[in-house]
Scaffold this active site. Structure first.
Site, PDB file in Angstrom:
ATOM      1  CE  LYS A 103      24.925  79.418  41.162  1.00  0.00           C
ATOM      2  NZ  LYS A 103      23.653  79.850  41.707  1.00  0.00           N
TER       3      LYS A 103
ATOM      4  CE  LYS B   3      26.559  82.464  48.156  1.00  0.00           C
ATOM      5  NZ  LYS B   3      25.979  81.812  49.306  1.00  0.00           N
TER       6      LYS B   3
ATOM      7  CG  LEU C 284      15.089  83.293  39.451  1.00  0.00           C
ATOM      8  CD1 LEU C 284      15.076  84.331  38.328  1.00  0.00           C
ATOM      9  CD2 LEU C 284      13.952  82.291  39.267  1.00  0.00           C
ATOM     10  N   PRO C 285      17.933  79.840  40.223  1.00  0.00           N
ATOM     11  CG  PRO C 285      17.199  77.748  39.487  1.00  0.00           C
ATOM     12  CD  PRO C 285      16.815  79.190  39.522  1.00  0.00           C
TER      13      PRO C 285
HETATM   14  P1  NAD Z   1      15.860  76.033  43.775  1.00  0.00           P
HETATM   15  O1  NAD Z   1      16.271  75.326  42.521  1.00  0.00           O
HETATM   16  O2  NAD Z   1      15.365  75.262  44.926  1.00  0.00           O
HETATM   17  O3  NAD Z   1      14.715  77.117  43.407  1.00  0.00           O
HETATM   18  C1  NAD Z   1      14.704  77.906  42.266  1.00  0.00           C
HETATM   19  C2  NAD Z   1      13.262  78.209  41.890  1.00  0.00           C
HETATM   20  O4  NAD Z   1      13.283  79.066  40.750  1.00  0.00           O
HETATM   21  C3  NAD Z   1      12.462  76.965  41.498  1.00  0.00           C
HETATM   22  O5  NAD Z   1      11.255  76.928  42.245  1.00  0.00           O
HETATM   23  C4  NAD Z   1      12.211  77.136  40.009  1.00  0.00           C
HETATM   24  O6  NAD Z   1      10.982  76.594  39.582  1.00  0.00           O
HETATM   25  C5  NAD Z   1      12.223  78.657  39.891  1.00  0.00           C
HETATM   26  N1  NAD Z   1      12.491  79.139  38.546  1.00  0.00           N
HETATM   27  C6  NAD Z   1      13.479  78.774  37.691  1.00  0.00           C
HETATM   28  N2  NAD Z   1      13.394  79.463  36.533  1.00  0.00           N
HETATM   29  C7  NAD Z   1      12.323  80.286  36.665  1.00  0.00           C
HETATM   30  C8  NAD Z   1      11.715  81.248  35.809  1.00  0.00           C
HETATM   31  N3  NAD Z   1      12.169  81.494  34.580  1.00  0.00           N
HETATM   32  N4  NAD Z   1      10.634  81.921  36.273  1.00  0.00           N
HETATM   33  C9  NAD Z   1      10.160  81.683  37.523  1.00  0.00           C
HETATM   34  N5  NAD Z   1      10.681  80.776  38.372  1.00  0.00           N
HETATM   35  C10 NAD Z   1      11.758  80.081  37.946  1.00  0.00           C
HETATM   36  O7  NAD Z   1      17.124  76.947  44.179  1.00  0.00           O
HETATM   37  P2  NAD Z   1      17.484  77.489  45.657  1.00  0.00           P
HETATM   38  O8  NAD Z   1      18.149  76.405  46.441  1.00  0.00           O
HETATM   39  O9  NAD Z   1      16.272  78.166  46.210  1.00  0.00           O
HETATM   40  O10 NAD Z   1      18.616  78.565  45.310  1.00  0.00           O
HETATM   41  C11 NAD Z   1      18.308  79.805  44.713  1.00  0.00           C
HETATM   42  C12 NAD Z   1      19.582  80.643  44.655  1.00  0.00           C
HETATM   43  O11 NAD Z   1      20.092  80.831  45.975  1.00  0.00           O
HETATM   44  C13 NAD Z   1      20.721  79.985  43.852  1.00  0.00           C
HETATM   45  O12 NAD Z   1      21.374  80.976  43.109  1.00  0.00           O
HETATM   46  C14 NAD Z   1      21.618  79.403  44.919  1.00  0.00           C
HETATM   47  O13 NAD Z   1      22.970  79.309  44.499  1.00  0.00           O
HETATM   48  C15 NAD Z   1      21.451  80.426  46.044  1.00  0.00           C
HETATM   49  N6  NAD Z   1      21.695  79.899  47.388  1.00  0.00           N
HETATM   50  C16 NAD Z   1      21.164  78.705  47.768  1.00  0.00           C
HETATM   51  C17 NAD Z   1      21.406  78.225  49.055  1.00  0.00           C
HETATM   52  C18 NAD Z   1      20.818  76.906  49.508  1.00  0.00           C
HETATM   53  O14 NAD Z   1      21.234  76.414  50.558  1.00  0.00           O
HETATM   54  N7  NAD Z   1      19.864  76.314  48.782  1.00  0.00           N
HETATM   55  C19 NAD Z   1      22.173  78.970  49.951  1.00  0.00           C
HETATM   56  C20 NAD Z   1      22.666  80.214  49.545  1.00  0.00           C
HETATM   57  C21 NAD Z   1      22.423  80.681  48.246  1.00  0.00           C
END
Ligand code: NAD
Length: 296
Positions: free
Chosen positions: A245, A170, A64-65
């Site tokens: 973040k 991390k 999740l975000p």
């Molecule tokens: P994103 O915003 O693309 O996806 C998050 C998903 O969570 C969305 O589909 C959203 O609808 C869902 N969501 C939010 N609240 C919800 C709830 N209450 N119930 C169910 N679903 C819910 O985010 P992301 O890019 O996939 O990143 C996710 C995590 O991974 C973050 O913590 C981010 O910091 C970490 N991360 C991301 C990357 C990257 O390159 N994108 C790399 C490493 C780590």
């Protein structure tokens, strides 16, 4: 073993897809129905609610975000912890605060469940290719139990120690990455002004003591590393918003434990500036534009 997967965004969707394609029985949930439907096409089962995932799954992965989203999904009357079967293993792969992950682990344990924090590195490409790095905090026995899942989604899998140590690894890594990207960018800007072209300076510094990952794998100037975002108008990659973040998480943690991280603090200030210039969704290597005075 029935796996639940909550959060099917940029990272979660390909990670859950890899689990399905490697034969795991995966039930998925996201707030966006389209995200669930896409996973169903690769073999996942759709869940209608978080509660139904809690009731049917043995291992539940969240991606999740932010911390507030993880807290909302896990706690409260309709949250995972209230409805999970005893013995359920929670694996949170989101990047969230160290203290929050430790509180969530405590709460999970109080419900006779287990908890691992398992943030990842490697971005969307790593998630799609199943080549993520996992940094895992929690009991060694739970880490071992989850290894087959980590191996289905990643290639470098580390047990970092107790609860919260995965998140700690991390944010410390990403604080260093932010600092080294700024340092590398400063060096290129100065080298250019002093008459060196990018390739010449790269050839020298990448074979001298200034060498680092930000230079050799993710070079902020176009040319020397063809795959780096600098060759593609700084399209992400890893966005400025995400770097900011993680830097904020690092500075909150540093304040909580009374450690001075002045370069981390400066990196956070510079990335805040870049973010506020409208480059939140640009790759974090675009920090060089700020240093070049090249922001429109
Ligand atoms: P994103 O915003 O693309 O996806 C998050 C998903 O969570 C969305 O589909 C959203 O609808 C869902 N969501 C939010 N609240 C919800 C709830 N209450 N119930 C169910 N679903 C819910 O985010 P992301 O890019 O996939 O990143 C996710 C995590 O991974 C973050 O913590 C981010 O910091 C970490 N991360 C991301 C990357 C990257 O390159 N994108 C790399 C490493 C780590």
């Amino acid at each position: 073993m029935k796996i639940g997967f909550i959060g099917l965004g940029h990272m979660g969707a390909p990670m859950a897809t890899n689990l399905c394609q490697k034969g795991f029985d995966v039930t998925v949930f996201d707030l966006v129905p389209q995200a669930i439907e896409t996973l169903v096409t690769v073999g996942a089962t759709a869940a209608l609610t978080i509660t139904s995932i809690a009731q049917c799954c043995d291992v539940i992965i969240t991606m999740l975000p932010q911390g507030e989203h993880v807290e909302a999904v896990c706690t409260g009357d309709n949250g995972l912890f209230a409805h999970a079967k005893p013995g359920t293993l929670f694996i949170d792969c989101s990047s969230i605060a160290v203290d929050m992950t430790r509180q969530l682990a405590k709460l999970a344990i109080s419900k006779d469940c287990s908890h691992l924090d398992a943030p990842v590195s490697g971005g969307m490409i790593g998630a799609i290719n199943g080549t993520l790095t996992f940094m895992v905090g929690g009991e060694l026995s739970d880490f071992t139990r989850a290894m087959c899942l980590f191996e289905a989604m990643g290639i470098h899998i580390f047990h970092a120690g107790g609860h919260g140590n995965g998140q700690a690894a991390k944010i410390c890594n990403n604080m260093l990455l932010g600092i080294s990207m700024i340092g590398t960018s400063e060096a290129f800007v100065l080298a250019n002004k002093l008459g060196l072209d990018n390739q010449t300076f790269f050839d020298i510094a990448s074979n001298a003591s200034g060498q680092c990952w930000s230079m050799t794998h993710y070079c902020p100037v176009p040319g020397p590393v063809p795959t780096s975002p600098a060759n593609h108008a700084h399209q992400p990659g890893f966005t400025t918003a995400m770097m900011l973040k993680d830097l904020r998480l690092s500075q909150t943690a540093a304040a909580q434990v009374g450690v001075s991280t002045p370069l981390g603090a400066s990196a956070m200030a510079l990335y805040t500036l870049l973010n506020n210039h409208g480059l939140a969704q640009t790759d974090f290597s675009a920090i060089i534009k700020l240093l070049q005075g090249d922001l429109k």
